[in-house]
Motif scaffolding. Structure first.
Motif, PDB file in Angstrom:
ATOM      1  N   GLU A  19       0.847  -1.409  -0.025  1.00 29.94           N
ATOM      2  CA  GLU A  19      -0.065   0.054   0.034  1.00 29.94           C
ATOM      3  C   GLU A  19       0.827   1.355   0.038  1.00 29.94           C
ATOM      4  N   LEU A  20       2.049   1.293   0.925  1.00 27.59           N
ATOM      5  CA  LEU A  20       2.931   2.216   0.913  1.00 27.59           C
ATOM      6  C   LEU A  20       3.408   2.606  -0.654  1.00 27.59           C
ATOM      7  N   GLN A  21       3.686   1.472  -1.107  1.00 28.13           N
ATOM      8  CA  GLN A  21       4.589   1.779  -2.447  1.00 28.13           C
ATOM      9  C   GLN A  21       3.561   2.346  -3.216  1.00 28.13           C
ATOM     10  N   ALA A  22       2.204   2.176  -3.315  1.00 27.34           N
ATOM     11  CA  ALA A  22       1.411   2.780  -4.120  1.00 27.34           C
ATOM     12  C   ALA A  22       1.493   4.114  -3.975  1.00 27.34           C
ATOM     13  N   GLN A  23       1.509   4.470  -2.610  1.00 27.90           N
ATOM     14  CA  GLN A  23       1.370   5.893  -2.261  1.00 27.90           C
ATOM     15  C   GLN A  23       2.681   6.639  -2.955  1.00 27.90           C
ATOM     16  N   LEU A  24       3.585   5.998  -2.573  1.00 26.15           N
ATOM     17  CA  LEU A  24       5.082   6.643  -3.280  1.00 26.15           C
ATOM     18  C   LEU A  24       4.833   7.217  -4.810  1.00 26.15           C
ATOM     19  N   GLN A  25       4.207   6.561  -5.550  1.00 23.88           N
ATOM     20  CA  GLN A  25       3.981   6.835  -7.044  1.00 23.88           C
ATOM     21  C   GLN A  25       3.300   8.089  -7.257  1.00 23.88           C
ATOM     22  N   ALA A  43       8.854  -3.972  13.581  1.00 21.27           N
ATOM     23  CA  ALA A  43       8.829  -4.218  11.772  1.00 21.27           C
ATOM     24  C   ALA A  43       8.164  -3.030  11.382  1.00 21.27           C
ATOM     25  N   CYS A  44       7.015  -2.711  11.583  1.00 24.73           N
ATOM     26  CA  CYS A  44       6.166  -1.567  11.171  1.00 24.73           C
ATOM     27  C   CYS A  44       6.510  -0.166  11.237  1.00 24.73           C
ATOM     28  N   VAL A  45       7.396   0.170  12.685  1.00 26.79           N
ATOM     29  CA  VAL A  45       8.204   1.360  12.512  1.00 26.79           C
ATOM     30  C   VAL A  45       9.302   1.312  11.701  1.00 26.79           C
ATOM     31  N   GLN A  46       9.980   0.211  11.344  1.00 30.12           N
ATOM     32  CA  GLN A  46      10.958   0.212  10.555  1.00 30.12           C
ATOM     33  C   GLN A  46      10.491   0.411   9.070  1.00 30.12           C
ATOM     34  N   LEU A  47       9.292   0.135   8.756  1.00 31.30           N
ATOM     35  CA  LEU A  47       9.035   0.253   7.466  1.00 31.30           C
ATOM     36  C   LEU A  47       8.577   1.818   7.248  1.00 31.30           C
ATOM     37  N   LEU A  48       7.957   2.445   8.366  1.00 29.38           N
ATOM     38  CA  LEU A  48       7.658   3.790   8.501  1.00 29.38           C
ATOM     39  C   LEU A  48       8.962   4.437   8.173  1.00 29.38           C
ATOM     40  N   CYS A  49       9.922   4.130   8.734  1.00 28.64           N
ATOM     41  CA  CYS A  49      11.311   4.817   8.680  1.00 28.64           C
ATOM     42  C   CYS A  49      11.882   4.622   7.351  1.00 28.64           C
ATOM     43  N   ALA A  50      11.691   3.458   6.660  1.00 28.03           N
ATOM     44  CA  ALA A  50      12.003   3.508   5.017  1.00 28.03           C
ATOM     45  C   ALA A  50      11.100   4.072   4.128  1.00 28.03           C
ATOM     46  N   LEU A  51       9.868   4.300   4.391  1.00 24.15           N
ATOM     47  CA  LEU A  51       9.109   5.275   3.632  1.00 24.15           C
ATOM     48  C   LEU A  51       9.487   6.606   3.975  1.00 24.15           C
ATOM     49  N   GLN A  52       9.944   7.065   5.199  1.00 27.04           N
ATOM     50  CA  GLN A  52      10.533   8.468   5.442  1.00 27.04           C
ATOM     51  C   GLN A  52      11.662   8.745   4.429  1.00 27.04           C
ATOM     52  N   LYS A  53      12.651   7.672   4.597  1.00 26.63           N
ATOM     53  CA  LYS A  53      13.780   7.850   3.661  1.00 26.63           C
ATOM     54  C   LYS A  53      13.450   8.233   2.259  1.00 26.63           C
ATOM     55  N   SER A  54      12.630   7.331   1.807  1.00 24.66           N
ATOM     56  CA  SER A  54      12.283   7.230   0.187  1.00 24.66           C
ATOM     57  C   SER A  54      11.877   8.684  -0.115  1.00 24.66           C
ATOM     58  N   LEU A  55      10.822   9.170   0.820  1.00 25.34           N
ATOM     59  CA  LEU A  55      10.095  10.430   0.829  1.00 25.34           C
ATOM     60  C   LEU A  55      10.996  11.573   0.543  1.00 25.34           C
ATOM     61  N   GLN A  56      11.991  11.408   1.455  1.00 26.11           N
ATOM     62  CA  GLN A  56      13.246  12.523   1.615  1.00 26.11           C
ATOM     63  C   GLN A  56      14.007  12.665   0.586  1.00 26.11           C
ATOM     64  N   LEU A  57      14.156  11.534  -0.083  1.00 32.62           N
ATOM     65  CA  LEU A  57      15.167  11.681  -1.508  1.00 32.62           C
ATOM     66  C   LEU A  57      14.504  12.410  -2.589  1.00 32.62           C
ATOM     67  N   GLY A  58      12.997  12.443  -2.529  1.00 29.10           N
ATOM     68  CA  GLY A  58      12.437  13.441  -3.300  1.00 29.10           C
ATOM     69  C   GLY A  58      11.745  14.587  -2.783  1.00 29.10           C
ATOM     70  N   ASP A  59      12.464  15.052  -1.766  1.00 30.22           N
ATOM     71  CA  ASP A  59      12.034  16.303  -0.945  1.00 30.22           C
ATOM     72  C   ASP A  59      10.613  16.409  -0.371  1.00 30.22           C
ATOM     73  N   HIS A  60       9.994  15.123   0.078  1.00 33.62           N
ATOM     74  CA  HIS A  60       8.637  14.968   0.470  1.00 33.62           C
ATOM     75  C   HIS A  60       8.837  14.238   1.952  1.00 33.62           C
TER      76      HIS A  60
END
Length: 90
Positions: A19-25, A43-60
């Protein structure tokens, strides 16, 4: 906006990741409703951290909607509340 499940545990990580991958699109901030989260594990907190890292790469970033004592507590225990910008969300 994506409403997170009541229990964010390792058994939900795969589905939540999809679901989060779809949001990143969308190439924008990701809004997550945490108002119904009553349990959150590492595990879920780690997933949220990975999401935050991906978003920050795109200034989001993650935009939090609602509040969750359980998620806040798990993030504080793991020392990632500031990184996830979850500090003032109680």
């Amino acid at each position: 906006m994506l409403k997170l499940p009541n229990e964010m545990t390792i058994s939900q990580v795969e589905a939540l990741h999809t679901e989060l991958q779809a949001q990143l699109q969308n190439d924008s901030n990701v809004c997550l409703d945490i108002s119904e989260v009553t349990k959150a594990d590492t595990a879920c907190v780690q997933l949220l951290c990975a999401l935050q890292k991906s978003l920050q790469l795109g200034d989001h970033a993650i935009v939090w909607e609602g509040a969750s004592e359980a998620l806040q507590s798990a993030c504080e225990t793991l020392g990632v509340s500031t990184y996830l910008a979850l500090n003032g969300n109680r």
